[in-house]
Scaffold this motif. Structure first.
Motif, PDB file in Angstrom:
ATOM      1  N   ASP A   1     -33.000  36.005  80.711  1.00 15.68           N
ATOM      2  CA  ASP A   1     -31.581  36.378  80.732  1.00 15.68           C
ATOM      3  C   ASP A   1     -31.100  36.861  79.365  1.00 15.68           C
ATOM      4  O   ASP A   1     -30.018  37.419  79.255  1.00 15.68           O
ATOM      5  CB  ASP A   1     -30.720  35.228  81.249  1.00 15.68           C
ATOM      6  N   ARG A   2     -31.905  36.697  78.331  1.00 15.86           N
ATOM      7  CA  ARG A   2     -31.561  37.259  77.014  1.00 15.86           C
ATOM      8  C   ARG A   2     -31.560  38.782  77.067  1.00 15.86           C
ATOM      9  O   ARG A   2     -30.860  39.427  76.278  1.00 15.86           O
ATOM     10  CB  ARG A   2     -32.572  36.796  75.952  1.00 15.86           C
ATOM     11  N   TRP A   3     -32.352  39.348  77.986  1.00 11.47           N
ATOM     12  CA  TRP A   3     -32.515  40.799  78.034  1.00 11.47           C
ATOM     13  C   TRP A   3     -32.159  41.430  79.374  1.00 11.47           C
ATOM     14  O   TRP A   3     -31.875  42.618  79.431  1.00 11.47           O
ATOM     15  CB  TRP A   3     -33.958  41.176  77.691  1.00 11.47           C
ATOM     16  N   PHE A   4     -32.230  40.644  80.442  1.00 11.87           N
ATOM     17  CA  PHE A   4     -32.036  41.196  81.779  1.00 11.87           C
ATOM     18  C   PHE A   4     -30.903  40.509  82.523  1.00 11.87           C
ATOM     19  O   PHE A   4     -30.733  39.293  82.408  1.00 11.87           O
ATOM     20  CB  PHE A   4     -33.313  41.038  82.627  1.00 11.87           C
ATOM     21  N   ASP A   5     -30.180  41.286  83.301  1.00 12.16           N
ATOM     22  CA  ASP A   5     -29.209  40.766  84.260  1.00 12.16           C
ATOM     23  C   ASP A   5     -29.980  40.559  85.564  1.00 12.16           C
ATOM     24  O   ASP A   5     -30.464  41.525  86.155  1.00 12.16           O
ATOM     25  CB  ASP A   5     -28.080  41.779  84.444  1.00 12.16           C
ATOM     26  N   LYS A   6     -30.157  39.308  85.979  1.00 13.41           N
ATOM     27  CA  LYS A   6     -30.982  39.017  87.138  1.00 13.41           C
ATOM     28  C   LYS A   6     -30.530  39.777  88.375  1.00 13.41           C
ATOM     29  O   LYS A   6     -31.354  40.176  89.204  1.00 13.41           O
ATOM     30  CB  LYS A   6     -31.008  37.511  87.430  1.00 13.41           C
TER      31      LYS A   6
END
Length: 134
Positions: free
Chosen positions: A88-93
């Motif tokens: 979640d640091r890099w991606f929107d689930k």
């Protein structure tokens, strides 16, 4: 073996047990992934992203370069990866493309990821972890 590695669970199970109903296929898919996640957790020292992955993702994010995650994994594994690796640091689930049963193959998932990013697929670089998916 090329009909097993890199394919989604529905295809793998169809190759191994073509007599399964769609519901049985879904149930065995989940059972298979429960075993996979359990096996992963037995060696936590080996359960990590490939060296350099975090730096690459952070670089892309810091420089405003659009990137997405497209995976042949089912949602329970996506949840596992987010929890285990802090994705979640890099991606929107909610924007992750995963095996929800609507994509015929990984190529279709790559195209959907580009669509969600709002970029022409010809402008994309795909980094893949499975030769058969390439």
């Amino acid at each position: 073996m090329s009909r097993v590695f890199g394919a989604n669970n529905a295809a793998v199970l169809k190759n191994l047990a073509p007599w399964l109903t769609d519901e049985e296929n879904r149930q065995y898919s989940e059972k298979k992934e429960v075993l996979y996640r359990r096996a992963c957790k037995t060696k936590p020292e080996l359960l990590h992203l490939v060296p350099g992955t975090e730096d690459l993702l952070q670089y892309l994010q810091d420089h405003g370069i659009p990137f997405a995650l497209a995976s042949a994994s089912i949602i329970s594994n996506i949840d596992f990866y987010f929890e285990t690796f802090g994705l979640d640091r890099w991606f929107d689930k909610s924007q992750v493309v995963y095996d929800d049963g609507t994509y015929p193959n990984k190529g279709a998932m790559h195209l959907e990821a580009a669509r969600r990013l709002g970029v022409d697929f010809a402008e994309c670089m795909v980094i893949e972890d499975s030769i058969s998916s390439i």
